[in-house]
Design a protein around this motif. Structure first.
Motif, PDB file in Angstrom:
ATOM      1  N   UNK A 388     -14.625  57.592 -13.123  1.00  0.00           N
ATOM      2  CA  UNK A 388     -15.940  57.047 -12.791  1.00  0.00           C
ATOM      3  C   UNK A 388     -16.793  58.096 -12.092  1.00  0.00           C
ATOM      4  N   UNK A 401     -15.356  58.890 -21.024  1.00  0.00           N
ATOM      5  CA  UNK A 401     -15.468  57.466 -21.355  1.00  0.00           C
ATOM      6  C   UNK A 401     -14.230  57.013 -22.126  1.00  0.00           C
ATOM      7  N   UNK A 404     -11.170  56.965 -19.960  1.00  0.00           N
ATOM      8  CA  UNK A 404     -11.201  55.848 -19.028  1.00  0.00           C
ATOM      9  C   UNK A 404     -10.844  54.558 -19.759  1.00  0.00           C
ATOM     10  N   UNK A 414      -8.836  44.519 -20.447  1.00  0.00           N
ATOM     11  CA  UNK A 414      -9.362  44.787 -21.782  1.00  0.00           C
ATOM     12  C   UNK A 414     -10.891  44.791 -21.870  1.00  0.00           C
ATOM     13  N   UNK A 415     -11.590  43.859 -21.223  1.00  0.00           N
ATOM     14  CA  UNK A 415     -13.047  43.928 -21.364  1.00  0.00           C
ATOM     15  C   UNK A 415     -13.608  45.247 -20.866  1.00  0.00           C
ATOM     16  N   UNK A 416     -13.072  45.730 -19.749  1.00  0.00           N
ATOM     17  CA  UNK A 416     -13.569  47.002 -19.217  1.00  0.00           C
ATOM     18  C   UNK A 416     -13.237  48.137 -20.177  1.00  0.00           C
ATOM     19  N   UNK A 418     -12.903  47.935 -23.403  1.00  0.00           N
ATOM     20  CA  UNK A 418     -13.786  47.835 -24.561  1.00  0.00           C
ATOM     21  C   UNK A 418     -15.156  48.375 -24.211  1.00  0.00           C
ATOM     22  N   UNK A 419     -15.612  48.037 -23.008  1.00  0.00           N
ATOM     23  CA  UNK A 419     -16.916  48.514 -22.593  1.00  0.00           C
ATOM     24  C   UNK A 419     -16.940  50.040 -22.546  1.00  0.00           C
ATOM     25  N   UNK A 422     -16.987  51.465 -25.979  1.00  0.00           N
ATOM     26  CA  UNK A 422     -18.282  51.227 -26.596  1.00  0.00           C
ATOM     27  C   UNK A 422     -19.303  52.264 -26.132  1.00  0.00           C
ATOM     28  N   UNK A 423     -19.225  52.598 -24.845  1.00  0.00           N
ATOM     29  CA  UNK A 423     -20.198  53.563 -24.344  1.00  0.00           C
ATOM     30  C   UNK A 423     -19.940  54.942 -24.932  1.00  0.00           C
ATOM     31  N   UNK A 426     -21.556  54.829 -28.141  1.00  0.00           N
ATOM     32  CA  UNK A 426     -23.003  54.903 -27.992  1.00  0.00           C
ATOM     33  C   UNK A 426     -23.443  56.372 -27.913  1.00  0.00           C
ATOM     34  N   UNK A 438     -10.645  51.135 -29.448  1.00  0.00           N
ATOM     35  CA  UNK A 438     -11.087  49.741 -29.549  1.00  0.00           C
ATOM     36  C   UNK A 438     -10.120  48.934 -30.403  1.00  0.00           C
TER      37      UNK A 438
ATOM     38  N   UNK B   1     -16.625  49.654 -16.216  1.00  0.00           N
ATOM     39  CA  UNK B   1     -18.075  49.505 -16.037  1.00  0.00           C
ATOM     40  C   UNK B   1     -18.493  48.079 -16.311  1.00  0.00           C
ATOM     41  N   UNK B   2     -17.731  47.437 -17.151  1.00  0.00           N
ATOM     42  CA  UNK B   2     -18.101  46.079 -17.523  1.00  0.00           C
ATOM     43  C   UNK B   2     -18.074  45.183 -16.300  1.00  0.00           C
ATOM     44  N   UNK B 341     -18.214  43.281 -28.183  1.00  0.00           N
ATOM     45  CA  UNK B 341     -17.602  44.335 -27.377  1.00  0.00           C
ATOM     46  C   UNK B 341     -18.299  44.429 -26.032  1.00  0.00           C
ATOM     47  N   UNK B 342     -19.614  44.327 -26.065  1.00  0.00           N
ATOM     48  CA  UNK B 342     -20.349  44.477 -24.814  1.00  0.00           C
ATOM     49  C   UNK B 342     -20.264  43.234 -23.947  1.00  0.00           C
ATOM     50  N   UNK B 344     -18.152  40.680 -24.211  1.00  0.00           N
ATOM     51  CA  UNK B 344     -16.808  40.124 -24.088  1.00  0.00           C
ATOM     52  C   UNK B 344     -16.827  38.614 -24.267  1.00  0.00           C
ATOM     53  N   UNK B 365     -12.599  36.547 -26.546  1.00  0.00           N
ATOM     54  CA  UNK B 365     -12.893  37.109 -27.845  1.00  0.00           C
ATOM     55  C   UNK B 365     -12.685  36.116 -28.971  1.00  0.00           C
TER      56      UNK B 365
END
Lengths: 604, 930
Positions: A388, A401, A404, A414-416, A418-419, A422-423, A426, A438, B1-2, B341-342, B344, B365
Motif C-alpha cells: 500500500x 497492484x 498485493x 477476496x473482494x480486496x 479482486x479490487x 482490477x486496478x 485499469x 482474478x 483498497x476495496x 469485480x469492483x 463485489x 458474487x
C-alpha cells in the motif's frame, strides 16, 4: 575520432544541455551512459580504469539524485576493477555490420545576447532547482529565447502537476476522486501549438508539448510530436520513454518514422521488452553492450528480460553483479526481489530489503522489496501494508497492484484481492497476470464457471503460456462443471505450448482414460512417461502411467509391451507392485491360452 | 483498497456542497424569510410563493442528470415559474457578493436562522420558518453540516467553483433580461382571476409538509394544470427549447446536453442520492426503449460519470445494461464482470440501496452469476446460462443468500420455459423419442422439474417478503398452467399408443379460470405495494424530475409536437393529463401487473373467447404502455390487430398494421410475423396462391435452422404450407405435409397444434372427397379439443364434422344440422367472420339436403344465412366460399322464380369466380362491391 569518442562528445554535450533545462532524469540517464562507454581499444586496461575513476570523481548530475554515492570511492574502484577484468576477454565492440547510424549534430545552445537574459535564466533555474516553479516561471516572463521559453513552460507545467496532486487529495469526495486536471494544460497547449506552427520550437519544447498532449488524451498527435522531438534531439531519454509508453502494440511501433540514430536501439529494445518480445529485446541489448560495455542500465534490462524468460539463475548473477557495482541502486531491484522470491532465498531477500531501506525507504521499489520479503515470510498483513505504501508513492505501479492482489488472496480477503487486480487491469488492460489472478480468486471461491471468463482473457493475452491453459482446463474439469471435452482441449493447448510442470500430459491421459478413449489415453501416458524419464523424475504419476499402459497392452493383446511395463513396475513398492505381479501372472496364462501366439513366439 | 472504498461509501457525508446548492440555499432563505422586513424581495401572491416552494422541493430531488445544472438553467427555470424576474437578479447579486472565504462563513451562519427552533421555543408570529425535519429543512441542515466539515482547502475550492458558476452565466444573462417583457406579459395572464380561484384550491394543501404537497399535485384537477400550462406558453425561451427539447424522448437529448456542458468545465456532481436516482431512471428507460439510447453517446456519458465518480460503480452496471440492450455481447460481458469485480455485488441490485457494509468481507458474487446467467440467456446461449445459474444456486446456498436463491430459481424457470421443451433435451439428456421409458432425461421430467423449481421459488419469495418476485412467480405459474396443455400428459406417455388421443378423464388446468386464479393472486400481491410502505423505498425522485421538466417544457409549443411521435412509451390516457406525470407505482411492478393482462388475453385466446382477448389486450395497451417493454407492447397490438382481421376483414387490419409499424421499429419480430400472417391469409382467401407460397417460404426463413428451436414458428410455417397446398388442390402433398407436421407436434407434445393439424387433415380429406377418412381425423381432433378446453376450435371441428356427414349423403342431413345447431351459440358469440360464414352455409346446405324441407315454403330459412354468409365473406375477400354462397342463392332464387335477384346473385357469383381465377388484378377490384 573514433565512433566511441563521438558518442562521448555527443553524450557529454547532451547531458549538459538536459541538465541546463532541468530535465533531470534524462540528464542522469545520459551521464550514466557517458561513463559506461567502453574505453578505446588501444588504451591499456589500467589507464582506462584510472581515467574512468577520474571521470567518476568529477561531480556528475547523477550525484544530485543519489548524494551518497561519492562518499564511497572504494566501492566504485572495486567495481571498475571487476568490470575491466570481465571485459578484457571480449572482442572490441563495433556497431553491428550493415547498420549505419545517422549522425545527428549536437545542436548549439542558443546563447543569450544580453547578459541580463542570462542572469534571469540563472535565477529562474535556481528557483526551479528549489522547486519554486511558479516563481521560476514568473521570473522568465517576457523572455523570448527558446531555452527561456521552454523553462518557463516546463516550470508552469510542473507547478500545475504539483497542484493537481494536492487537489487530488483535497477533493477526495464522497464518490471518490473527482476528475482533477492540470489547470495549466490548456494555456500551455495553446502556446506550444502556436509555436510549433510557426516552427520556432526546439526538441525540448516538442517534448513538453508531447507530454501535454498525452495528458490531454490526444495520443496520436502526441506520438508525432515525440517522434519529431527525438529525431531532432535523440539523447533525451525521457522523450523516448514517453514515446514508448504510447506504443502499446507492435503496429504503432513499426509505423513510427524514426531516424536511425543509435539511441533508437535503446528505444526499440525497451519497447520490445514492454511488448513481451523478450528475445528481440535481448538481441538489441547485446549489440548495445558492445559499445556501452559497462552500462548498468543495459545489464539491468537484460536481467529483467532473462527473469521474464524464467532464466532465473542467469538473471540472478547479473543482478548480483549490478548490486556489487552500484550498492545504492534501487531501480529494477524490485525485479531482483521478485526473482529472489521465486527462488525462495530468504536471507538474500532480507539483505536486499535492508540495503534498499537504508538507501531510500520512500521509493516505491523499496517498499515493494520489503513487501516481498514479508510475503515470503508468510506475514501477509505486513506485506499488504508495504504494498500500500508503494502504491501511495506511485499509483500506477502495476506489479505492486498485482502482487498485493496475491497477498489478499492469501489472506482470503477476496473482494480486496479482486479490487487490487482490477486496478492493475485499469492501468494496463494487457496485464495477463492480473487477469489470471482474478480467475484464480474466483476459482478459490468455488465459482469455476465465472472464473473461466478471466482465464480466457489472460490466455488470450499470453497464448503460449501453458500455466494459463492448465488453469482453464482445471476449471472445466472441476466437480461442478465436469466439462471434460473442453478440459481436454485446454490441456492439449497446454501440452503443445511446452508445459514445464508436466501437468497437462498426465491430465490428458487421465481424462481420456475416464472418457474411455483408451488409445489416446495410452498415447498420452506413454508420452508422459517419456517426459518423466527424460527429466529423470520419479513419482506416483509414473507408477500410474505404467500400470495403465500394462493393462492397456494386455487388453490389446500386445503381451510383450504389457510384460515390459509390468516388470518395470516391480521396481516400485506399494500396492501397485502386487497388482503388477498378478497382472504378470495373468499375462502368462493368457499367452499360453493362445497357442498360435506361442508358435509364433517359438518360431522367432 | 476495496475495504477503504466501502468505508468511504458507508460513512461519507450525504453530499458535497456545490455552488448550485448554495444558490438553492439562498432561494430557500428567500422562501422562508419572505415576511421579514429586511428581505428586499417580496412575493406578489401567495401562489407564487408556494410555487417557489414546490420548485425548490423538486430541485433538491430531481434526477434528470448527474451534474448540477448551471446557473443559467436555474434562472431559466425560475423564469418559467413566472413573475420571479426580480428574484433572479436578487440571487445573482447575492451570489456575486460571496467573494472571500469569510463571506461564505457568514452566509452559512445566516442560513441557520432559517430553521425554526426545535420544539418548545415560542414561534414568533408572521414568520414562516422551516421545520428542521421537513425535506427542505433537512437539505439546509445537510448543507450547513457539510460546510462546517469542510477543511480550508475545501472552502477555497468552493469559492473557485462559485466564481466559475457565476461566470458561466455572464454571457447569457443579458439575453435573458431582454426577454423580460415576455415575462410580464404572461404574468398578466397569470393574474387571470379564474386561474387563481382554482389555484386557491391547490394552495389549501399547504406546504408544511412538502412531500405531502408534492404528492397532492397528482390529485389536482387536470383542468387547472392544463390552464396553468397554456398560460405559461407565453414565455418563449430559446435556451429551454434547446436544453430540454429532448427530455420527452427518453432522456436522450439532456444527455447530449450534458456532454456539451462539460466543455464549460463545470463538472460538479449532484448528491449521491440524485445520481443513483438518475441511474435507476436511465436503467428503466433503457429497458423500455433501448432504441432511443444510441450506444456510443450514452456510454460516453457514463464514462464521464465514471471519471467524475470512480467509486460509484453503478455507472458500470448501466454500461452493462447499455451494451446488453444494444446486443453487444462482448462489451456486455466485459462490463458485467467489471461491475461485479469492483462492487463485489454489494451495491444491492435488488433493493436498489446499498446494503450495510458490515458483511463486506464476504462479497456477494452470486448476484454476478445470476446476472451472467440472464445475460447468456438474453444472447441465446441457454447452455452457458444454465451453467451460470446452477453455479449461482450453489454459491447462494453456500453464502446463505436466500433472496438471491429465490431470484435465481425464478430465472432458471424463465430460462427453462423460454428455451422450451425441445432443446432442453440437448442439455439434460438424450432427445426424447416415442416409446422410450421416462427417465430423468426426458423433456417431461424437465417440465416437472420446472414446476418444482417454481414452487420452491414461490415459497422462498413468500417467506422473504419479496413482493416483486412473488408476483413474478404467480405469473410464471399461470403461464405454466397455460402451457400445461402441452405438458400434462404423463400417463399418456407411459402407454403411448394404447388409445389414440388423450383420455377425457384427465384433469387439466388450461381452463382460463385456473389461470386467472393465479393471476388474481399475483395482482393481489402487487396491491400490497401500497400497503407495505415499500413505495418509499422505490421512490426514485422521478416525480420531481418530471415536474421540473414540465416547468421548463411549458410554453414551447413545438415541444408538444416533438412529443407526439414519442407516445410509444407513454400511456395513452396521459394525453388528457398534465403531460406524463409518472405513476407512483414503481415501473417494475407495473410491468408485472401488465404482464398478467397479457397472460389473461392469451389464456382466453386458447379458450376461444375473442371479446375477452380483445378486452385484456386493450387494457394492457392503454394502461400499461408506460411500463411495458416495446416487445410486450407490440404483442398486445398484435393481438388486437389479429382480432381486427378476423372480425373486421383485412382492409382494417392492414390499416391498423400500418399504424403499429410506424409505432414500433421495423425490427419488431411480433409485428413482422403478424404482417406475414395477414398477407398469407389474405392471399389464400383471394386465391393468390403464388403469393401465399412466397409468404410461406418467408415464414420458414424466419425460424432458426437448429432443430428443436422456434418450434411454434416452424409448426406455423408448415401448417400454412399445407393449407396453401390444399388451396391449390394438391391433396396428396398437403396430406403428406400435414401428417409430417402431426408427427412433429406429437413428438414435442404440442397438443393445441395437434388438434389443429388433425382438423386440417380432415379438411384435406373432405376436399379430396374421402369423407370417411376425414371423419376419423375430425373425431380425433374433437377429442383433443374437448380435453384441452379449446372451445372455439371444437366448434370449428364440429362444423367440419357436420360438413363431412353431409357429404356422405342426404340421409345424414339431420345429424349434421343438429351438430351445427349445437355449435352455433359458440360460433355466433365468439367466432370470426370465416367461421360464422361457414356455419351459415352449412346450415343452408343441411336444410337444402333435407328431403323434408321445401324451399318454396320457407325460403328465408336458407336465404337469411346465405346472405349473411355472403356479406361476411365479401368483407374477408374469400372468393371461393363467396362464390359458393352466391351460387346457392342463385339456385334458390331460380327455383323461387325471383329472376332479378337470381341475375344479381349470378353476377356476383361470376365476379367472384373471375376474381379467383385472376388473382393478379385483385388490387384493382373494389373490396366491398356487390
Amino acid at each position: 575520432m573514433s565512433s566511441k569518442e563521438s558518442y562521448r562528445v555527443e553524450l557529454r554535450s547532451a547531458a549538459r544541455q538536459l541538465s541546463d533545462r532541468c530535465l533531470y532524469s534524462a540528464a542522469k540517464w545520459a551521464a550514466e551512459l557517458l561513463i559506461d562507454i567502453e574505453p578505446d581499444a588501444h588504451a591499456p586496461a589500467s589507464s582506462a580504469s584510472s581515467s574512468a575513476a577520474s571521470a567518476r570523481a568529477t561531480p556528475s548530475t547523477s550525484s544530485a539524485a543519489r548524494p551518497l554515492s561519492h562518499l564511497h570511492p572504494d566501492a566504485s574502484a572495486y567495481r571498475r576493477r571487476l568490470r575491466s577484468a570481465a571485459a578484457s576477454g571480449d572482442i572490441a565492440a563495433t556497431p553491428p555490420a550493415g547498420v549505419s547510424y545517422i549522425s545527428t549534430p549536437v545542436p548549439d545552445d542558443d546563447g543569450f545576447n544580453s547578459d541580463g537574459g542570462n542572469d534571469r535564466y540563472l535565477l529562474a533555474k535556481s528557483y526551479f532547482d528549489c522547486r519554486e516553479y511558479r516563481r521560476a516561471a514568473h521570473t522568465l516572463r517576457g523572455q523570448t529565447g527558446k531555452k527561456a521559453g521552454f523553462l518557463r513552460c516546463y516550470a508552469l507545467y510542473l507547478a500545475g502537476e504539483k497542484r493537481k496532486e494536492e487537489e487530488m487529495i483535497e477533493l477526495d469526495g464522497s464518490l471518490g476522486k473527482s476528475d482533477v486536471v492540470n489547470s495549466e494544460l490548456i494555456s500551455l497547449e495553446r502556446e506550444l501549438s502556436s509555436l510549433r506552427r510557426i516552427g520556432s520550437i526546439d526538441s525540448f519544447g516538442l517534448y513538453l508539448y508531447g507530454l501535454i498532449l498525452k495528458d490531454k488524451g490526444c495520443e496520436s498527435l502526441a506520438v508525432t510530436v515525440f517522434v519529431e522531438s527525438v529525431n531532432s534531439f535523440p539523447w533525451n531519454w525521457s522523450a523516448w520513454s514517453e514515446l514508448q509508453s504510447l506504443c502499446t502494440n507492435t503496429d504503432t511501433l513499426t509505423k513510427l518514422n524514426l531516424k536511425n540514430h543509435w539511441m533508437k536501439d535503446f528505444f526499440l529494445a525497451s519497447a520490445y521488452q514492454e511488448l513481451k518480445m523478450h528475445e528481440e529485446a535481448l538481441k538489441r541489448y547485446e549489440c548495445l553492450l558492445g559499445v556501452f560495455r559497462s552500462s548498468d542500465y543495459i545489464q539491468s534490462q537484460i536481467a529483467t528480460a532473462l527473469y521474464s524468460l524464467r532464466e532465473l539463475d542467469e538473471a540472478e548473477v547479473i543482478f548480483e553483479d549490478l548490486l556489487r557495482n552500484d550498492p545504492y541502486r534501487v531501480e529494477s531491484m524490485d525485479i531482483y526481489s521478485n526473482l529472489l522470491y521465486a527462488k525462495e532465498c530468504f536471507s538474500a531477500l532480507s539483505f536486499l530489503a535492508h540495503r534498499v531501506f537504508l538507501t531510500d525507504k520512500y521509493r516505491p521499489e523499496s517498499c515493494c522489496i520489503i513487501a516481498n520479503y514479508y510475503s515470503l515470510k508468510g506475514q501477509h498483513e505486513k506485506s499488504v501494508l508495504y504494498f500500500r505504501r508503494a502504491l501511495k508513492l506511485n499509483r500506477k505501479y502495476l506489479s505492486a497492484w498485482t502482487l498485493m492482489g496475491h497477498e489478499y488472496v492469501e489472506m482470503k480477503n477476496t473482494p480486496a484481492a479482486i479490487d487490487a487486480y482490477r486496478r492493475a487491469i485499469e492501468i494496463n488492460p494487457r496485464d495477463y497476470r492480473a487477469w489470471y489472478g482474478l480467475g484464480q480468486t474466483y476459482e478459490v471461491m468455488n465459482m469455476p464457471f465465472y472464473a473461466l471468463y478471466y482465464f480466457r482473457k489472460s490466455s488470450c493475452l499470453q497464448p503460449n503460456d501453458s500455466r494459463l491453459w492448465v488453469a482453464m482446463a482445471q476449471c472445466y474439469e472441476s466437480a461442478p462443471l465436469q466439462m471434460l471435452e473442453e478440459a481436454i482441449k485446454c490441456y492439449t493447448r497446454a501440452a503443445n505450448s511446452n508445459d514445464s510442470e508436466g501437468i497437462a500430459l498426465h491430465q490428458l491421459a487421465k481424462l481420456h482414460g475416464v472418457l474411455g478413449h483408451s488409445e489416446q489415453a495410452a498415447f498420452f501416458y506413454k508420452k508422459d512417461l517419456e517426459r518423466m524419464e527424460a527429466e529423470g523424475r520419479q513419482g506416483p504419476n509414473m507408477v500410474e502411467a505404467m500400470l495403465y499402459l500394462a493393462r492397456y497392452y494386455k487388453s490389446e493383446k500386445k503381451f510383450e509391451e504389457a510384460e515390459f511395463y509390468c516388470t518395470r513396475l516391480l521396481d516400485y513398492t506399494g500396492p501397485e507392485r502386487e497388482t503388477a505381479k498378478s497382472l504378470l501372472r495373468g499375462l502368462r496364462i493368457a499367452q499360453t491360452a493362445f497357442p498360435s501366439m506361442d508358435i509364433g513366439h517359438f518360431g522367432s | 483498497m476495496a475495504g477503504g472504498g466501502s468505508l468511504k461509501e458507508g460513512g461519507s457525508p450525504v453530499f458535497d456542497i456545490t455552488p448550485h446548492k448554495i444558490a438553492v440555499c439562498h432561494l430557500v432563505q428567500v422562501f422562508a424569510l419572505h415576511t421579514q422586513p429586511d428581505m428586499p424581495f417580496a412575493f406578489q401572491s401567495i401562489s407564487q410563493h408556494h410555487r417557489l416552494g414546490l420548485f425548490l422541493f423538486s430541485l433538491t430531488r430531481s434526477c434528470e442528470s448527474f451534474l448540477d445544472p448551471s446557473l443559467e438553467e436555474l434562472l431559466n427555470q425560475l423564469k418559467a415559474l413566472g413573475g420571479l424576474a426580480m428574484l433572479s437578479e436578487h440571487l445573482i447579486s447575492n451570489l456575486l457578493v460571496l467573494s472571500s472565504p469569510d463571506d461564505l462563513f457568514n452566509f452559512f451562519d445566516k442560513l441557520r436562522g432559517v430553521l425554526a427552533a426545535p420544539e418548545g421555543s415560542s414561534m414568533e408570529e408572521e414568520q414562516t420558518l422551516l421545520d428542521p425535519n421537513s425535506h427542505l429543512g433537512i437539505f439546509i441542515r445537510c448543507c450547513i453540516l457539510t460546510f462546517n466539515m469542510l477543511p480550508f482547502e475545501g472552502v477555497c475550492h468552493l469559492l473557485t467553483n462559485l466564481v466559475a458558476y457565476c461566470n458561466s452565466n455572464d454571457s447569457t444573462y443579458e439575453m435573458a433580461e431582454d426577454d423580460d417583457f415576455n415575462g410580464s406579459e404572461f404574468h398578466e395572464l397569470l393574474e387571470d382571476p379564474e386561474v387563481y380561484c382554482e389555484a386557491a384550491e391547490f394552495e389549501e394543501y399547504g406546504l408544511e409538509n412538502d412531500a405531502q404537497a408534492a404528492e397532492n399535485l397528482t390529485h389536482i384537477p387536470s383542468k387547472f394544470l392544463s390552464s396553468f400550462l397554456e398560460d405559461n406558453q407565453a414565455s418563449d425561451d430559446p435556451r429551454i427549447k434547446h436544453g430540454d427539447g429532448g427530455s420527452q424522448s427518453g432522456g436522450l437529448i439532456p444527455l447530449l446536453n450534458n456532454n456539451f456542458r462539460t466543455d464549460d468545465n463545470l463538472g460538479v456532481l449532484r448528491s449521491r442520492w440524485q445520481i443513483e436516482g438518475y441511474l435507476n431512471m436511465q436503467a428503466d428507460l433503457l429497458e423500455k426503449d433501448a432504441i432511443s439510447f444510441p450506444l456510443y453517446s450514452f456510454s460516453a456519458t457514463l464514462r464521464q460519470l465514471q471519471k467524475l465518480a470512480p467509486e460509484l460503480h453503478r455507472a458500470r452496471y448501466l454500461q452493462y445494461l447499455n451494451a446488453l440492450y444494444h446486443n453487444d455481447y462482448l462489451s456486455a460481458l466485459d462490463e458485467l464482470h467489471c461491475y461485479f469485480d469492483y462492487s463485489a455485488g454489494m451495491e444491492g441490485l435488488f433493493s436498489r440501496s446499498p446494503s450495510p457494509s458490515s458483511e463486506f468481507e464476504v462479497g456477494r458474487y452470486e448476484t454476478a452469476l445470476l446476472c451472467l446467467g440472464t445475460l447468456q440467456c438474453h444472447f441465446g446461449h441457454p447452455k452457458k446460462a444454465l451453467e451460470a445459474l446452477t453455479e449461482a444456486v450453489r454459491i447462494s446456498q453456500q453464502n446463505n443468500d436466500d433472496s438471491c436463491l429465490a431470484y435465481t430459481l425464478a430465472a432458471i424457470c424463465k430460462l427453462l420455459s423460454e428455451i422450451g421443451i425441445s432443446n432442453m433435451t440437448g442439455i439434460i439428456g438424450s432427445p426424447y423419442s416415442l416409446g422410450t421409458t421416462t427417465g430423468l432425461g426426458t423433456p417431461l421430467s424437465t417440465q416437472q422439474q420446472l414446476l418444482v423449481l417454481l414452487k420452491r421459488s414461490l415459497e422462498r419469495a413468500d417467506h422473504l417478503k419479496l413482493t416483486n418476485l412473488l408476483a413474478f412467480n404467480h405469473l410464471a405459474l399461470a403461464k405454466f398452467d397455460l402451457k400445461a396443455s402441452s405438458y400434462y400428459l404423463f400417463s399418456h406417455v407411459k402407454k403411448p399408443l394404447l388409445s389414440f388421443g388423450p383420455k377425457a378423464s384427465m384433469k387439466l388446468r388450461t381452463c382460463p379460470t385456473s389461470v386467472c386464479r393465479e393471476l388474481r393472486l399475483s395482482s393481489h400481491v402487487l396491491s400490497e405495494f401500497g400497503a407495505d410502505g415499500l413505495l418509499q423505498l422505490n421512490d426514485t425522485g422521478a416525480f420531481s424530475t418530471s415536474w421540473l421538466k414540465n416547468v421548463s417544457a411549458v410554453g414551447n409549443p413545438w415541444l408538444k409536437k416533438l412529443q407526439k411521435p414519442r407516445s410509444l412509451s407513454v400511456n395513452d390516457y396521459d394525453t388528457f393529463q398534465f403531460y406524463a406525470q409518472p405513476n407512483p407505482m414503481p415501473g417494475s411492478v407495473l410491468q408485472l401487473a401488465g404482464a398478467s393482462y397479457l397472460l389473461r388475453a392469451t389464456s382466453w385466446e386458447h379458450y376461444g373467447s375473442a371479446p375477452l382477448v380483445r378486452m385484456n389486450a386493450l387494457v394492457y395497451a392503454t394502461c400499461f404502455a408506460d411500463a411495458a417493454s416495446s416487445s410486450e407492447l407490440s404483442l398486445a397490438y398484435v393481438k388486437l390487430i389479429q382480432h381486427l382481421s378476423v372480425f373486421k376483414g383485412y382492409t382494417e387490419a392492414f390499416n391498423a398494421l400500418k399504424l403499429a409499424e410506424d409505432k414500433f421499429s421495423v425490427s419488431s419480430t411480433h409485428i413482422r410475423l403478424l404482417k406475414l400472417q395477414l398477407l398469407h391469409e389474405r392471399a389464400l382467401h383471394r386465391g393468390n396462391l403464388q403469393e401465399a407460397q412466397q409468404v410461406c417460404d418467408q415464414f420458414g426463413v424466419l425460424a432458426s435452422s437448429v432443430t428443436g428451436v422456434d418450434m411454434e414458428l416452424k409448426t406455423e410455417a408448415s401448417l400454412r404450407h399445407a393449407r396453401t397446398l390444399l388451396a391449390a388442390n394438391q391433396f396428396s402433398q398437403a396430406a403428406a405435409v400435414a401428417s409430417n407436421l402431426f408427427c412433429t407436434c406429437y413428438k414435442f407434445n404440442m397438443q393445441v397444434e395437434n388438434a389443429t393439424v388433425l382438423l386440417l387433415l380432415a379438411e384435406i380429406h373432405k376436399k379430396s372427397g374421402d369423407a370417411v377418412l376425414g371423419l376419423s381425423y375430425v373425431l380425433a381432433s374433437l377429442s383433443f379439443c374437448k380435453t384441452f378446453n379449446l372451445d372455439l376450435l371444437e366448434a370449428s371441428a364440429t362444423v367440419t364434422l357436420a360438413e363431412l356427414w353431409l357429404s356422405l349423403g342426404s340421409s345424414h342431413a339431420k345429424k349434421a344440422s343438429s351438430l351445427i345447431y349445437q355449435a352455433l351459440p359458440m360460433i355466433l358469440g365468439h367466432g370470426g367472420l370465416e367461421l360464422r360464414a361457414r356455419a351459415n352455409i352449412a346450415v343452408a346446405k343441411c336444410l337444402l339436403a333435407d328431403p323434408s324441407y321445401l324451399v318454396s315454403e320457407d325460403p328465408d330459412a336458407v336465404l337469411d344465412p346465405l346472405s349473411q354468409a355472403s356479406e361476411e365473406l365479401q368483407i374477408l375477400e374469400y372468393h371461393e366460399m363467396a362464390a359458393e354462397a352466391f351460387y346457392l342463392m342463385a339456385i334458390i332464387f331460380n327455383s323461387l322464380g325471383r329472376l332479378d335477384e337470381r341475375e344479381n346473385a349470378a353476377a356476383s357469383f361470376k365476379k367472384h369466380v373471375i376474381a379467383l381465377e385472376n388473382p393478379q388484378d385483385e388490387d384493382n377490384l373494389p373490396t366491398h362491391g356487390v
